[in-house]
Design an enzyme around this catalytic site. Sequence first.
Site, mmCIF file in Angstrom:
data_model
loop_
_atom_site.group_PDB
_atom_site.id
_atom_site.type_symbol
_atom_site.label_atom_id
_atom_site.label_comp_id
_atom_site.label_asym_id
_atom_site.label_seq_id
_atom_site.Cartn_x
_atom_site.Cartn_y
_atom_site.Cartn_z
ATOM 1 N N LEU A 21 0.845 -1.200 0.000
ATOM 2 C CA LEU A 21 0.000 0.000 0.000
ATOM 3 C C LEU A 21 0.878 1.247 0.000
ATOM 4 O O LEU A 21 1.892 1.292 0.701
ATOM 5 C CB LEU A 21 -0.857 0.014 1.276
ATOM 6 C CG LEU A 21 -1.721 -1.211 1.525
ATOM 7 C CD1 LEU A 21 -2.251 -1.203 2.963
ATOM 8 C CD2 LEU A 21 -2.889 -1.223 0.535
ATOM 9 N N ASP A 63 3.700 -5.723 2.368
ATOM 10 C CA ASP A 63 3.994 -4.707 3.388
ATOM 11 C C ASP A 63 4.577 -5.330 4.661
ATOM 12 O O ASP A 63 4.712 -4.641 5.682
ATOM 13 C CB ASP A 63 2.700 -3.953 3.769
ATOM 14 C CG ASP A 63 2.374 -2.847 2.777
ATOM 15 O OD1 ASP A 63 3.292 -2.088 2.424
ATOM 16 O OD2 ASP A 63 1.199 -2.747 2.368
ATOM 17 N N GLU A 68 6.428 -2.945 12.683
ATOM 18 C CA GLU A 68 5.940 -2.135 13.812
ATOM 19 C C GLU A 68 4.424 -2.187 13.936
ATOM 20 O O GLU A 68 3.872 -2.098 15.034
ATOM 21 C CB GLU A 68 6.357 -0.669 13.605
ATOM 22 C CG GLU A 68 5.741 0.264 14.623
ATOM 23 C CD GLU A 68 6.109 1.721 14.401
ATOM 24 O OE1 GLU A 68 5.867 2.253 13.313
ATOM 25 O OE2 GLU A 68 6.642 2.314 15.339
ATOM 26 N N ASP A 69 3.752 -2.335 12.795
ATOM 27 C CA ASP A 69 2.294 -2.262 12.828
ATOM 28 C C ASP A 69 1.637 -3.495 13.418
ATOM 29 O O ASP A 69 0.437 -3.490 13.689
ATOM 30 C CB ASP A 69 1.770 -2.007 11.400
ATOM 31 C CG ASP A 69 2.193 -0.642 10.912
ATOM 32 O OD1 ASP A 69 2.167 0.298 11.733
ATOM 33 O OD2 ASP A 69 2.589 -0.522 9.738
ATOM 34 N N ARG A 88 -3.266 -6.430 5.109
ATOM 35 C CA ARG A 88 -2.115 -6.657 5.988
ATOM 36 C C ARG A 88 -2.417 -7.682 7.088
ATOM 37 O O ARG A 88 -1.526 -8.038 7.851
ATOM 38 C CB ARG A 88 -1.642 -5.333 6.592
ATOM 39 C CG ARG A 88 -1.175 -4.347 5.509
ATOM 40 C CD ARG A 88 -0.319 -3.248 6.066
ATOM 41 N NE ARG A 88 0.846 -3.787 6.738
ATOM 42 C CZ ARG A 88 1.678 -3.064 7.482
ATOM 43 N NH1 ARG A 88 1.459 -1.763 7.620
ATOM 44 N NH2 ARG A 88 2.714 -3.608 8.074
ATOM 45 N N ARG A 133 -6.309 3.733 9.858
ATOM 46 C CA ARG A 133 -5.996 2.338 10.178
ATOM 47 C C ARG A 133 -6.464 1.912 11.574
ATOM 48 O O ARG A 133 -6.693 0.719 11.811
ATOM 49 C CB ARG A 133 -4.483 2.114 10.078
ATOM 50 C CG ARG A 133 -3.897 2.394 8.714
ATOM 51 C CD ARG A 133 -4.361 1.394 7.672
ATOM 52 N NE ARG A 133 -3.856 1.740 6.351
ATOM 53 C CZ ARG A 133 -2.663 1.393 5.898
ATOM 54 N NH1 ARG A 133 -1.846 0.671 6.649
ATOM 55 N NH2 ARG A 133 -2.278 1.750 4.689
ATOM 56 N N HIS A 163 0.147 7.398 9.883
ATOM 57 C CA HIS A 163 0.021 6.977 11.279
ATOM 58 C C HIS A 163 0.411 8.119 12.224
ATOM 59 O O HIS A 163 1.080 9.083 11.804
ATOM 60 C CB HIS A 163 0.987 5.808 11.561
ATOM 61 C CG HIS A 163 0.616 4.514 10.937
ATOM 62 N ND1 HIS A 163 1.481 3.786 10.143
ATOM 63 C CD2 HIS A 163 -0.521 3.770 11.009
ATOM 64 C CE1 HIS A 163 0.893 2.668 9.744
ATOM 65 N NE2 HIS A 163 -0.325 2.641 10.253
ATOM 66 N N CYS A 248 8.961 2.027 11.603
ATOM 67 C CA CYS A 248 8.092 0.994 11.021
ATOM 68 C C CYS A 248 8.787 -0.334 10.810
ATOM 69 O O CYS A 248 8.143 -1.384 10.768
ATOM 70 C CB CYS A 248 7.577 1.441 9.663
ATOM 71 S SG CYS A 248 7.065 3.132 9.585
HETATM 72 C C1 CIR Z 1 1.116 0.598 4.714
HETATM 73 O O1 CIR Z 1 0.524 1.467 4.056
HETATM 74 O O2 CIR Z 1 0.543 -0.051 5.572
HETATM 75 C C2 CIR Z 1 2.579 0.351 4.447
HETATM 76 N N1 CIR Z 1 2.848 0.549 3.057
HETATM 77 C C3 CIR Z 1 3.430 1.291 5.261
HETATM 78 C C4 CIR Z 1 3.330 1.066 6.729
HETATM 79 C C5 CIR Z 1 4.234 1.960 7.498
HETATM 80 N N2 CIR Z 1 4.190 1.623 8.872
HETATM 81 C C6 CIR Z 1 4.338 2.471 9.851
HETATM 82 O O3 CIR Z 1 4.391 3.685 9.634
HETATM 83 N N3 CIR Z 1 4.316 2.025 11.078
#
Ligand code: CIR
Length: 253
Positions: A21, A63, A68-69, A88, A133, A163, A248
């Site tokens: 994404l 992704d 971190e997510d 995700r 999110r 985020h 991230c």
């Molecule tokens: C997304 O859009 O979910 C990934 N392309 C990028 C996530 C980045 N994560 C973060 O800032 N913790």
Amino acid sequence: MPASPTTAIVREPGENLARGLTTAGLGPPDPRLALAQHRAYCDVLRESGLEVVVLPADPRHPDGCFVEDTAVILGEVAVITRPGDPSRRGEEEAVAAVLSRIRRLIHIPPPGRLDGGDVLQWGDRVYIGRSTRTNREGATQLAEIVSARGYAASEVPVDAGLHLKTGVTELGDGRLIATAAMAARFPSADVVTVPEDEAHAANCLRVGDRLLIPGGCPGVHRTLLELGYEVVVVEMSEFQKMDGGLTCLSLVC
Ligand code: CIR
């Protein structure tokens, strides 16, 4: 809670990183350069004293390198998230398997949606970004979990950027670094405000005595050196193309 972090969990970016994404509009990342930047990032974490647990890329999850997510580390507990974007979901499983060896796990159940990038722990307070999110249920579930462990929880609206931590991170020494818009959400904090043309520098990563900052932000670099930080510049261009930053790419625990 361990006195200081010992471990970083990361996942290598895959060949299909460009299929993840993004809203950045910076063009597709080069997977080979991304892998080289990721390896350099891991080297800096090791040189900073962390053991780095490297998960292999998973072709099902372009992704997946943005680990971190998938979890929030809170002392002895790891909260396994339910990532906000359906594409995700499932990334958290491999991370949970590693974390289960070193932390007690608590899961965010549906209808909660939560990305770890929306969680900023600062002192005894946990700030939870309400972004595209992270929904109300996810934020409320996490607030209950952190409150039960003695942290105060505050929700922060995320109006710009992906985020919460896209716009604000901790520098250490009680200080934050943030975009002007996010700095306004922390009126009583000591904040280094980044200029608009170096907005990506709002996402820095403090590891031990070192402060990792992204490449391409000479003004912020100078400011941080003047403030006495031991700055290490890490090139992040390929991850920035996918809306990712320094925090991230790892879970430090
Ligand atoms: C997304 O859009 O979910 C990934 N392309 C990028 C996530 C980045 N994560 C973060 O800032 N913790």
